[in-house]
Design a protein around this motif. Structure first.
Motif, PDB file in Angstrom:
ATOM      1  N   ALA A 549      -1.596  68.525  22.960  1.00 53.82           N
ATOM      2  CA  ALA A 549      -1.917  69.673  23.828  1.00 53.82           C
ATOM      3  C   ALA A 549      -2.058  70.980  23.045  1.00 53.82           C
ATOM      4  O   ALA A 549      -2.956  71.773  23.312  1.00 53.82           O
ATOM      5  CB  ALA A 549      -0.856  69.810  24.920  1.00 53.82           C
ATOM      6  N   GLU A 550      -1.171  71.202  22.081  1.00 48.64           N
ATOM      7  CA  GLU A 550      -1.225  72.471  21.340  1.00 48.64           C
ATOM      8  C   GLU A 550      -2.570  72.635  20.648  1.00 48.64           C
ATOM      9  O   GLU A 550      -3.033  73.760  20.431  1.00 48.64           O
ATOM     10  CB  GLU A 550      -0.099  72.550  20.298  1.00 48.64           C
ATOM     11  N   GLN A 551      -3.192  71.505  20.282  1.00 52.01           N
ATOM     12  CA  GLN A 551      -4.478  71.587  19.569  1.00 52.01           C
ATOM     13  C   GLN A 551      -5.646  71.971  20.472  1.00 52.01           C
ATOM     14  O   GLN A 551      -6.721  72.312  19.981  1.00 52.01           O
ATOM     15  CB  GLN A 551      -4.786  70.255  18.892  1.00 52.01           C
ATOM     16  N   LEU A 552      -5.425  71.916  21.779  1.00 52.44           N
ATOM     17  CA  LEU A 552      -6.492  72.382  22.672  1.00 52.44           C
ATOM     18  C   LEU A 552      -6.846  73.827  22.315  1.00 52.44           C
ATOM     19  O   LEU A 552      -8.005  74.236  22.355  1.00 52.44           O
ATOM     20  CB  LEU A 552      -6.036  72.322  24.130  1.00 52.44           C
ATOM     21  N   LEU A 553      -5.832  74.601  21.940  1.00 53.85           N
ATOM     22  CA  LEU A 553      -6.048  76.017  21.624  1.00 53.85           C
ATOM     23  C   LEU A 553      -6.910  76.205  20.386  1.00 53.85           C
ATOM     24  O   LEU A 553      -7.530  77.252  20.205  1.00 53.85           O
ATOM     25  CB  LEU A 553      -4.709  76.721  21.428  1.00 53.85           C
ATOM     26  N   GLN A 554      -6.927  75.193  19.526  1.00 56.87           N
ATOM     27  CA  GLN A 554      -7.737  75.301  18.299  1.00 56.87           C
ATOM     28  C   GLN A 554      -9.094  74.604  18.423  1.00 56.87           C
ATOM     29  O   GLN A 554      -9.879  74.620  17.480  1.00 56.87           O
ATOM     30  CB  GLN A 554      -6.997  74.690  17.108  1.00 56.87           C
ATOM     31  N   THR A 555      -9.333  73.975  19.552  1.00 63.22           N
ATOM     32  CA  THR A 555     -10.582  73.228  19.706  1.00 63.22           C
ATOM     33  C   THR A 555     -11.772  74.189  19.697  1.00 63.22           C
ATOM     34  O   THR A 555     -11.779  75.186  20.412  1.00 63.22           O
ATOM     35  CB  THR A 555     -10.538  72.405  21.011  1.00 63.22           C
ATOM     36  N   ARG A 556     -12.755  73.874  18.865  1.00 61.83           N
ATOM     37  CA  ARG A 556     -13.907  74.763  18.701  1.00 61.83           C
ATOM     38  C   ARG A 556     -15.173  74.114  19.240  1.00 61.83           C
ATOM     39  O   ARG A 556     -15.302  72.885  19.238  1.00 61.83           O
ATOM     40  CB  ARG A 556     -14.122  75.077  17.221  1.00 61.83           C
ATOM     41  N   VAL A 557     -16.092  74.975  19.626  1.00 63.60           N
ATOM     42  CA  VAL A 557     -17.384  74.508  20.128  1.00 63.60           C
ATOM     43  C   VAL A 557     -18.364  74.495  18.958  1.00 63.60           C
ATOM     44  O   VAL A 557     -18.652  75.540  18.373  1.00 63.60           O
ATOM     45  CB  VAL A 557     -17.894  75.430  21.246  1.00 63.60           C
ATOM     46  N   ASP A 558     -18.866  73.301  18.611  1.00 63.66           N
ATOM     47  CA  ASP A 558     -19.833  73.205  17.510  1.00 63.66           C
ATOM     48  C   ASP A 558     -21.243  73.558  17.970  1.00 63.66           C
ATOM     49  O   ASP A 558     -21.961  74.263  17.268  1.00 63.66           O
ATOM     50  CB  ASP A 558     -19.838  71.778  16.946  1.00 63.66           C
ATOM     51  N   LEU A 559     -21.631  73.008  19.120  1.00 61.79           N
ATOM     52  CA  LEU A 559     -22.992  73.213  19.627  1.00 61.79           C
ATOM     53  C   LEU A 559     -22.951  73.509  21.123  1.00 61.79           C
ATOM     54  O   LEU A 559     -22.142  72.909  21.838  1.00 61.79           O
ATOM     55  CB  LEU A 559     -23.846  71.949  19.419  1.00 61.79           C
ATOM     56  N   THR A 560     -23.817  74.411  21.559  1.00 62.86           N
ATOM     57  CA  THR A 560     -23.960  74.668  22.995  1.00 62.86           C
ATOM     58  C   THR A 560     -25.441  74.578  23.351  1.00 62.86           C
ATOM     59  O   THR A 560     -26.283  75.194  22.690  1.00 62.86           O
ATOM     60  CB  THR A 560     -23.425  76.066  23.364  1.00 62.86           C
ATOM     61  N   PHE A 561     -25.729  73.782  24.378  1.00 65.05           N
ATOM     62  CA  PHE A 561     -27.102  73.642  24.877  1.00 65.05           C
ATOM     63  C   PHE A 561     -27.170  74.167  26.304  1.00 65.05           C
ATOM     64  O   PHE A 561     -26.297  73.869  27.121  1.00 65.05           O
ATOM     65  CB  PHE A 561     -27.525  72.167  24.900  1.00 65.05           C
TER      66      PHE A 561
END
Ligand SMILES: [Zn+2]
Length: 573
Positions: A549-561
């Protein structure tokens, strides 16, 4: 060129074709195919697939390995196991246009840093010019306190300075700003607001709720001067994986007066941005921006009657949403949210209401009659009871099918009776579980006992049959904080609020995507990865369903369409 003789190559091709009869069928053409991923579809069954095909801005196929064989595309992206999911739909946020006078206090991590920003801007603009900015948050400042008049005087004595706190319910000014506003030790508290004072009775610079006392003195930028900053704010949303959002603070102030505009124009930073201004931006570059639905601030009955449009007007890029925000009460940062019990350590103080119940009812009745959805701001439990009752009275008198009215925020559990009424009336809420994360310290300061457990509820209203969607209200905008807080119920310092209000990751993702699409009647067009829907999706650097769960805060968006067009690529930024 092949190193084999031509005849051998032809023979090999013939054998391949012969051994794979499916390959004989002509491949379907797509614009874009993404393969080898973990595709969280957020369809009804929450199915997980591995590949998606896109054509003409829409999803045309979702599935497994067969997608890559069947669909031939101009561009193929090998996701290499990464997660693809629908773009987030944030149902309540505030776009921030930035004046050329503005610093960015939200980026400061100490009062010293904030001071350096003010000093630099004062030098740039010259003496006497207003310096402004908004978004500071004492919880994020190393000193863990509000900046004061004295802090700002020490840095910029020759420029009036006003800095608005995150949430926009309070602001701090320096001595010159207070002087220009005519505020001194003898000034009584204004209607609906509070001038904070030191032990000696002298204002310390903080103005609660009536930030307009200072802000109205700041000269406005023109719409053109502001436009680049709005475009940047919109593109920032794409980097966070937001492909659609509802803007909660738009006005019609700069419409012609005969179409409901404000006499004398409008559209400055004080009143917020306008429908016309955003329409101009979307006409110019809507394809590169997230899809927008605008809440319109209630302009009063006379002006709203003159405005020729209502909820739903617009297109798939920009359209009108509800009459909304238009706050009935304040917030917990003040604290000014209207609660049923006294605030901790403040006997007799239960927060503030910004309009009478009569005015509230008039706003709801008028807006409903003119064809608008409603989404009024109600944060404290008593405010929620009151606004839900006002909705109930209007809907009882003039029943309306499929209205999708909602309460913005719904931050403190109201009475059970109110939740039952809301469920029966079909009222939704735009919740901000992320408040739990960011306002943790504030809640612990101003609330106690079981009331702390009633903050930012999600599971309970759902259990009563109330429709809940997720949003951020800019505290902060990042949807990953919302997911984290919704599933852990933890603040940034680790305090866990009532665990009973937690929801699963699957639910949280659904409330931030497919469910949120329905608040703008877009459930058939967006919010999930299914054929026929807009190709609005994101690729993440880790899997939000399985990371700790703590890693949700570090999750990054690589691509957005958005609409099949790549509008954010982390590698390129
Ligand atoms: Zn609000």
């Amino acid at each position: 060129m092949s190193k084999y003789p031509k005849s051998v190559v032809l023979l090999a091709l013939a054998m391949t074709a012969g051994s794979l009869p499916v390959a004989a069928a002509p491949a379907a053409t797509a614009d874009l195919v993404l393969i080898n991923g973990k595709v969280i579809t957020v369809d009804k069954a929450f199915a997980v697939k591995s590949a998606v095909a896109v054509k003409d801005g829409r999803i045309v196929a979702v599935g497994g390995k067969e997608i890559g064989r069947k669909w031939k595309a101009a561009r193929t992206i090998d996701l290499k196991g990464r997660t693809l999911m629908p773009g987030f739909i944030d149902a309540h946020l505030h776009l921030k246009g930035v004046s050329h006078r503005s610093i960015e206090p939200d980026k400061a991590r100490s009062i010293t840093e904030l001071g350096a920003m003010v000093a630099a801007k004062a030098r740039e603009l010259g003496p006497g010019e207003w310096v402004a900015g908004s978004g500071w948050d004492e919880a994020l400042l190393a000193e863990k306190r509000n900046p004061t008049r004295a802090d700002l005087d020490a840095i910029a004595p020759d420029n009036p300075v006003v800095l608005v706190r995150a949430g926009a319910h309070s602001a701090v000014g320096n001595s010159l700003a207070l002087k220009l506003a005519g505020i001194d030790a003898a000034t009584p508290d204004p209607d609906g607001g509070l001038i904070e004072r030191g032990a000696d009775g002298v204002p310390n610079g903080m103005i609660r709720e009536r930030t307009d006392l200072l802000l109205r003195l700041v000269p406005a930028d023109s719409a053109e001067q502001m436009r680049p900053s709005y475009v940047r704010a919109l593109k920032d949303l794409l980097a966070l994986g937001i492909t659609s959002f509802m803007e909660a603070w738009t006005t019609i102030d700069d419409e012609p007066v005969e179409r409901g505009g404000l006499a004398g124009g409008g559209g400055n930073a004080v009143r917020g941005h306008t429908f016309r201004q955003l329409r101009t931006i979307y006409d110019q570059q809507g394809e590169d921006l997230p899809r927008a639905t605008l809440y319109i601030m209630y302009p009063g009955a006379e002006r709203l009657k003159k405005f020729p449009h209502h909820t739903g007007f617009g297109d798939d890029r920009l359209k009108l949403g509800p009459i909304g925000e238009s706050a009935y009460d304040g917030g917990f940062t003040g604290p000014t949210a209207r609660t049923s019990k006294d605030y901790k350590g403040q006997p007799g103080f239960r927060g503030t209401t910004f309009m009478t119940e009569h005015a509230l009812q008039e706003m709801v009745d008028t807006s409903a009659r003119l064809g608008w959805q409603l989404g009024i701001h109600a944060i404290g439990d008593e405010a929620i009871d009151t606004v839900a009752s006002a909705y109930h009275r209007t809907l009882s008198a003039r029943p309306k099918a499929d209205h999708r009215w909602f309460l913005s925020h719904f931050t403190m559990l109201p009475t059970e009776q109110t939740m039952r009424t809301m469920a029966a009336d079909g009222i939704w809420t735009t919740a901000q579980p992320n408040f739990t994360y960011n306002l943790e310290g504030r809640y612990l300061q101003v609330l106690d006992g079981e009331r702390l457990d009633r903050i930012n509820p999600v599971a309970t209203p759902i259990s009563y049959g109330v429709n809940v969607v997720m949003s951020s209200d800019n505290l902060p905008i990042g949807p990953m904080v919302g997911l984290y807080a919704a599933v852990t119920r933890k603040g940034m310092a680790g305090h866990q609020f009532a665990k009973a209000e937690a929801i699963t990751r699957e639910e949280a993702i659904r409330l931030y995507t497919a469910k949120a699409a329905a608040l703008t009647w877009d459930e058939a067009r967006k919010g999930s990865i299914e054929p026929g829907k807009f190709a609005d999706f994101i690729v993440l650097d880790r899997d939000p369903l399985t990371v700790p769960a703590e890693q949700l805060l570090q999750t990054r968006v690589d691509l957005t369409f958005v609409g099949g067009k790549l509008v954010w690529d982390r590698q390129a930024n």
